[in-house]
Design a protein around this motif. Structure first.
Motif, PDB file in Angstrom:
ATOM      1  N   GLY A 223      37.350  -9.760  -4.174  1.00  0.00           N
ATOM      2  CA  GLY A 223      36.060  -9.732  -3.110  1.00  0.00           C
ATOM      3  C   GLY A 223      35.608 -11.043  -2.963  1.00  0.00           C
ATOM      4  N   ALA A 224      36.470 -12.287  -2.819  1.00  0.00           N
ATOM      5  CA  ALA A 224      36.061 -13.308  -2.449  1.00  0.00           C
ATOM      6  C   ALA A 224      35.314 -13.486  -1.122  1.00  0.00           C
ATOM      7  CB  ALA A 224      37.397 -14.360  -2.388  1.00  0.00           C
ATOM      8  N   THR A 225      34.350 -14.583  -1.035  1.00  0.00           N
ATOM      9  CA  THR A 225      33.659 -14.626   0.019  1.00  0.00           C
ATOM     10  C   THR A 225      33.980 -15.923   0.518  1.00  0.00           C
ATOM     11  OG1 THR A 225      31.667 -15.438  -1.182  1.00  0.00           O
ATOM     12  CG2 THR A 225      31.918 -13.046  -0.332  1.00  0.00           C
ATOM     13  N   THR A 226      33.960 -16.433   1.785  1.00  0.00           N
ATOM     14  CA  THR A 226      34.356 -17.721   2.654  1.00  0.00           C
ATOM     15  C   THR A 226      33.311 -18.415   3.216  1.00  0.00           C
ATOM     16  OG1 THR A 226      36.526 -16.741   2.641  1.00  0.00           O
ATOM     17  CG2 THR A 226      36.185 -18.750   3.792  1.00  0.00           C
ATOM     18  N   ARG A 227      33.096 -19.724   3.104  1.00  0.00           N
ATOM     19  CA  ARG A 227      32.152 -20.599   4.090  1.00  0.00           C
ATOM     20  C   ARG A 227      33.271 -21.599   4.640  1.00  0.00           C
ATOM     21  NH1 ARG A 227      27.798 -24.101   0.918  1.00  0.00           N
ATOM     22  NH2 ARG A 227      29.601 -25.220   0.682  1.00  0.00           N
ATOM     23  N   VAL A 228      33.048 -21.866   5.920  1.00  0.00           N
ATOM     24  CA  VAL A 228      33.768 -22.870   6.602  1.00  0.00           C
ATOM     25  C   VAL A 228      32.945 -24.070   6.613  1.00  0.00           C
ATOM     26  CG1 VAL A 228      35.020 -23.387   8.833  1.00  0.00           C
ATOM     27  CG2 VAL A 228      34.605 -21.088   7.988  1.00  0.00           C
ATOM     28  N   ASN A 229      33.641 -25.137   6.444  1.00  0.00           N
ATOM     29  CA  ASN A 229      32.919 -26.640   6.471  1.00  0.00           C
ATOM     30  C   ASN A 229      33.118 -27.193   7.748  1.00  0.00           C
ATOM     31  OD1 ASN A 229      32.242 -26.186   3.695  1.00  0.00           O
ATOM     32  ND2 ASN A 229      34.056 -26.621   2.831  1.00  0.00           N
ATOM     33  N   THR A 230      32.280 -28.259   8.159  1.00  0.00           N
ATOM     34  CA  THR A 230      32.561 -29.018   9.256  1.00  0.00           C
ATOM     35  C   THR A 230      33.750 -29.724   9.298  1.00  0.00           C
ATOM     36  OG1 THR A 230      31.123 -30.826   8.174  1.00  0.00           O
ATOM     37  CG2 THR A 230      30.131 -29.226   9.491  1.00  0.00           C
ATOM     38  N   ASP A 231      34.660 -30.070   8.289  1.00  0.00           N
ATOM     39  CA  ASP A 231      35.421 -30.835   8.264  1.00  0.00           C
ATOM     40  C   ASP A 231      36.752 -29.903   8.526  1.00  0.00           C
ATOM     41  OD1 ASP A 231      35.598 -29.747   5.780  1.00  0.00           O
ATOM     42  OD2 ASP A 231      35.956 -31.800   4.624  1.00  0.00           O
ATOM     43  N   GLY A 232      36.822 -28.611   8.569  1.00  0.00           N
ATOM     44  CA  GLY A 232      37.689 -27.599   8.637  1.00  0.00           C
ATOM     45  C   GLY A 232      38.304 -27.052   7.426  1.00  0.00           C
ATOM     46  N   THR A 233      37.789 -27.540   6.429  1.00  0.00           N
ATOM     47  CA  THR A 233      37.973 -27.052   4.951  1.00  0.00           C
ATOM     48  C   THR A 233      37.226 -25.640   4.999  1.00  0.00           C
ATOM     49  OG1 THR A 233      36.558 -28.474   3.750  1.00  0.00           O
ATOM     50  CG2 THR A 233      38.794 -29.082   4.160  1.00  0.00           C
ATOM     51  N   VAL A 234      37.388 -24.755   4.042  1.00  0.00           N
ATOM     52  CA  VAL A 234      36.749 -23.563   3.631  1.00  0.00           C
ATOM     53  C   VAL A 234      36.521 -23.768   2.153  1.00  0.00           C
ATOM     54  CG1 VAL A 234      37.623 -22.315   5.502  1.00  0.00           C
ATOM     55  CG2 VAL A 234      38.778 -22.109   3.382  1.00  0.00           C
ATOM     56  N   ASP A 235      35.293 -23.231   1.603  1.00  0.00           N
ATOM     57  CA  ASP A 235      35.020 -22.945   0.182  1.00  0.00           C
ATOM     58  C   ASP A 235      35.070 -21.414  -0.073  1.00  0.00           C
ATOM     59  OD1 ASP A 235      34.426 -25.797   0.185  1.00  0.00           O
ATOM     60  OD2 ASP A 235      32.236 -25.692   0.228  1.00  0.00           O
ATOM     61  N   VAL A 236      35.347 -21.033  -1.197  1.00  0.00           N
ATOM     62  CA  VAL A 236      35.672 -19.791  -1.564  1.00  0.00           C
ATOM     63  C   VAL A 236      34.942 -19.501  -2.703  1.00  0.00           C
ATOM     64  CG1 VAL A 236      37.376 -18.006  -2.038  1.00  0.00           C
ATOM     65  CG2 VAL A 236      38.108 -19.939  -0.535  1.00  0.00           C
ATOM     66  N   SER A 237      34.047 -18.422  -2.980  1.00  0.00           N
ATOM     67  CA  SER A 237      33.643 -18.054  -4.021  1.00  0.00           C
ATOM     68  C   SER A 237      33.752 -16.602  -4.464  1.00  0.00           C
ATOM     69  CB  SER A 237      31.787 -17.951  -3.526  1.00  0.00           C
ATOM     70  OG  SER A 237      31.517 -19.265  -3.535  1.00  0.00           O
ATOM     71  N   ILE A 238      33.761 -16.436  -5.737  1.00  0.00           N
ATOM     72  CA  ILE A 238      33.858 -15.126  -6.352  1.00  0.00           C
ATOM     73  C   ILE A 238      32.827 -14.865  -7.292  1.00  0.00           C
ATOM     74  CG2 ILE A 238      35.286 -13.950  -8.080  1.00  0.00           C
ATOM     75  CD1 ILE A 238      37.926 -15.077  -6.911  1.00  0.00           C
ATOM     76  N   GLY A 239      32.026 -13.776  -6.898  1.00  0.00           N
ATOM     77  CA  GLY A 239      31.075 -13.266  -7.942  1.00  0.00           C
ATOM     78  C   GLY A 239      29.926 -14.463  -7.726  1.00  0.00           C
ATOM     79  N   GLY A 240      29.890 -15.173  -6.805  1.00  0.00           N
ATOM     80  CA  GLY A 240      28.798 -16.235  -6.577  1.00  0.00           C
ATOM     81  C   GLY A 240      29.232 -17.457  -7.185  1.00  0.00           C
ATOM     82  N   ASN A 241      30.434 -17.878  -7.737  1.00  0.00           N
ATOM     83  CA  ASN A 241      30.731 -18.975  -8.307  1.00  0.00           C
ATOM     84  C   ASN A 241      31.961 -19.343  -7.309  1.00  0.00           C
ATOM     85  OD1 ASN A 241      28.744 -19.481 -10.684  1.00  0.00           O
ATOM     86  ND2 ASN A 241      29.649 -17.213 -11.128  1.00  0.00           N
ATOM     87  N   ALA A 242      32.002 -20.673  -7.213  1.00  0.00           N
ATOM     88  CA  ALA A 242      33.164 -21.226  -6.281  1.00  0.00           C
ATOM     89  C   ALA A 242      34.486 -21.469  -7.100  1.00  0.00           C
ATOM     90  CB  ALA A 242      32.815 -22.542  -6.051  1.00  0.00           C
ATOM     91  N   ILE A 243      35.388 -20.812  -6.379  1.00  0.00           N
ATOM     92  CA  ILE A 243      36.854 -20.905  -6.965  1.00  0.00           C
ATOM     93  C   ILE A 243      37.794 -21.915  -6.343  1.00  0.00           C
ATOM     94  CG2 ILE A 243      37.891 -19.119  -5.745  1.00  0.00           C
ATOM     95  CD1 ILE A 243      39.714 -18.250  -8.111  1.00  0.00           C
ATOM     96  N   VAL A 244      37.157 -22.241  -5.025  1.00  0.00           N
ATOM     97  CA  VAL A 244      37.726 -23.117  -4.219  1.00  0.00           C
ATOM     98  C   VAL A 244      36.698 -24.034  -3.671  1.00  0.00           C
ATOM     99  CG1 VAL A 244      39.057 -23.886  -2.018  1.00  0.00           C
ATOM    100  CG2 VAL A 244      39.878 -22.108  -3.812  1.00  0.00           C
ATOM    101  N   SER A 245      36.419 -25.350  -3.868  1.00  0.00           N
ATOM    102  CA  SER A 245      35.700 -26.163  -3.377  1.00  0.00           C
ATOM    103  C   SER A 245      36.591 -27.436  -2.412  1.00  0.00           C
ATOM    104  CB  SER A 245      34.775 -26.955  -4.184  1.00  0.00           C
ATOM    105  OG  SER A 245      33.890 -25.904  -4.871  1.00  0.00           O
ATOM    106  N   GLY A 246      36.634 -27.243  -1.216  1.00  0.00           N
ATOM    107  CA  GLY A 246      37.273 -28.150  -0.366  1.00  0.00           C
ATOM    108  C   GLY A 246      38.776 -28.233  -0.878  1.00  0.00           C
ATOM    109  N   VAL A 247      39.253 -29.284  -1.438  1.00  0.00           N
ATOM    110  CA  VAL A 247      40.579 -29.700  -1.935  1.00  0.00           C
ATOM    111  C   VAL A 247      40.832 -29.440  -3.340  1.00  0.00           C
ATOM    112  CG1 VAL A 247      41.027 -31.000  -0.026  1.00  0.00           C
ATOM    113  CG2 VAL A 247      40.445 -32.015  -2.264  1.00  0.00           C
ATOM    114  N   THR A 248      39.973 -28.659  -4.070  1.00  0.00           N
ATOM    115  CA  THR A 248      39.768 -28.368  -5.342  1.00  0.00           C
ATOM    116  C   THR A 248      39.701 -27.123  -5.525  1.00  0.00           C
ATOM    117  OG1 THR A 248      38.696 -30.722  -5.917  1.00  0.00           O
ATOM    118  CG2 THR A 248      38.790 -29.025  -7.575  1.00  0.00           C
TER     119      THR A 248
END
Length: 475
Positions: A223-248
């Motif tokens: 049930g992950a949610t996604t947010r697109v960043n201005t630099d073309g990367t995306v952040d991904v959250s699961i249950g409100g906590n980030a599982i992907v932040s940029g390149v991490t």
């Protein structure tokens, strides 16, 4: 002459643009059946007149240029697809779990516990009727003992089926979490590659397609949610906590018991590998598995496997308690009293340790001690337990009905969620998918554009040949 040579540049730009459009169309056609591919389109813009020549009234532009290659996609539709996929996966997993428990009940049917209990009570009535006959009583006792063991075996088999299903789901959860971690790592890696590619001025459409596929996996499973960043990367959250932040990327792990019996005290859960804290997951397959793997709770609100196992244990305990309470009041043909018909172990699940104590008619206390050894009133009283208030049969029937309702509800929810997911996917495909008919029409259009630009080139070449050679210019 300068204007004539300028036409060559204009015509060549049209030739190059048409060729680029043909190449992109070929890419679309080649990937018409590629999962996750998003159709592309050449972006073109007219080339303006150079400022230094803008004073001339005969300047009409300097042709066309390719400004980029766009992916034909709609982020709103993409988000809708991911959201509905997570919901569909949640209900599909839930419905599968409840349906598996419902199927293991074998109700209604001759192989279910209800049928076995019904025959068990009938055999007690037969024991009461044959209490005065040594020969028929022995035969009836053998039937009764066999039926009692059959009931115990079916209770044990039901409990085993529930624990095996729980263990299978626990294993599947670990596999799913490993897939989630791999997908999160892939998204972070693609974020880096996309960012570097775009900074270099190159196109990253294929990389973005790969990332969208990984994002779909994360949405479906967690049930992950996604947010697109201005630099073309995306952040991904699961249950409100980030599982992907940029390149991490972060990772999850499964914690908790591997034994259903301990699910109430050491529940199965997800933890963040880097912090050890519990990870909340509110959607997708993982959320459904965690729900079904939950231990028994007050009011029957635990996981379906644990609730089933609890019912089997309670059924074994209740059956033994009620039958033994009356059996202990009776006497055998030898006058023995205070005997148990069922035995339940003092350790471990009651459903697995339920067994029949008597081995023949001499161990069955069918008579009321005050009425003689030929009496069958105790056996008759035991035969009435099946229809009494609070009987094991009533508790079992209530559970079967509850599971049936849950299965029907979960299946209906799964069907609705699946329809919504398919509708979202269809809408996305209509926007982003490759239509071979449309691409075929584009091929014809761009082919004609290419031929027309080439015709301009040959026409100008012929003109220049006339001017230079036939008119003697430069001679």
């Amino acid at each position: 002459m300068a204007g004539t040579f300028g036409i060559l540049g204009t015509a060549y730009s049209g030739l190059a643009a048409a060729r680029a459009a043909l190449e992109v169309t070929g890419q679309n056609v080649s990937n018409a059946n590629t999962v996750g591919y998003t159709r592309q389109r050449v972006d073109q813009a007219e080339v303006a007149v150079a400022p230094a020549a803008s004073f001339r009234g005969d300047q009409v532009g300097q042709g066309v240029k390719v400004t980029g290659i766009s992916r034909i996609t709609d982020e709103m539709l993409n988000a809708r697809v991911r959201t509905t996929a997570g919901t569909s996966s949640y209900w599909s997993t839930t419905a599968s779990a409840v349906s598996s428990v419902e199927g293991s009940l074998n109700e209604p049917g001759t192989t279910g516990i209800s049928s076995a209990l019904s025959d068990f009570w009938a055999d007690w009535q037969g024991m009461a009727n044959d209490a005065g006959s040594t020969q028929t009583s022995a035969a009836q006792a053998a039937v009764l003992i066999g039926q009692g063991q059959l009931v115990a075996n079916r209770i044990s088999a039901g409990y085993t089926a529930a624990t095996n299903a729980w263990s299978g789901s626990r294993t599947a959860l670990s596999t799913t979490v490993a897939t989630i971690n791999a997908a999160a790592k892939q998204v972070a890696t693609l974020n880096d590659q996309i960012n570097r590619t775009q900074l270099s001025g190159a196109g990253a459409n294929e990389l973005i397609d790969q990332r969208d596929t990984a994002l779909g996996t994360l949405a479906t499973l967690a049930g992950a949610t996604t947010r697109v960043n201005t630099d073309g990367t995306v952040d991904v959250s699961i249950g409100g906590n980030a599982i992907v932040s940029g390149v991490t990327a972060r990772s999850l792990r499964v914690a908790g018991t591997n034994d259903l019996a301990a699910a109430g005290t050491d529940p199965v859960r997800l933890e963040w590998t880097d912090t050890g804290r519990t990870a909340a997951v509110d959607g997708g397959e993982v959320a459904a598995r965690l729900s079904t793997l939950a231990g028994p709770a007050a009011g029957g609100s635990g996981g379906v496997y644990a609730e089933a196992a609890k019912v089997y244990n309670d059924l074994a305990t209740s059956l033994a308690s009620q039958v033994n309470a009356l059996h202990q009041q009776g006497s055998t043909t030898s006058g023995a009293t205070g005997l148990d018909f069922f035995r339940v172990g003092t350790t471990g699940p009651a459903a697995l340790s339920l067994s029949v104590v008597p081995t023949d008619a001499t161990g069955i206390a069918a008579a009321d001690p005050a009425k003689g050894t030929a009496d069958g009133s105790i056996a008759d009283a035991i035969s009435q337990l099946g229809s009494a208030s609070g009987s094991p049969d009533a508790a079992w029937t209530s559970f079967v009905s509850k599971i049936g309702v849950q299965s029907q509800s979960a299946t209906a929810q799964s069907s609705l969620a699946d329809s919504a997911s398919k509708a979202a996917t269809t809408a996305q495909t209509s926007e982003s998918g490759v239509d071979l008919d449309e691409e075929t029409a584009n091929l014809v259009t761009f082919q004609h554009a290419y031929q027309a630009a080439a015709r301009v080139l040959t026409t100008v070449d012929s003109m220049l040949d006339t001017i230079i050679n036939k008119m003697g210019i430069g001679a």
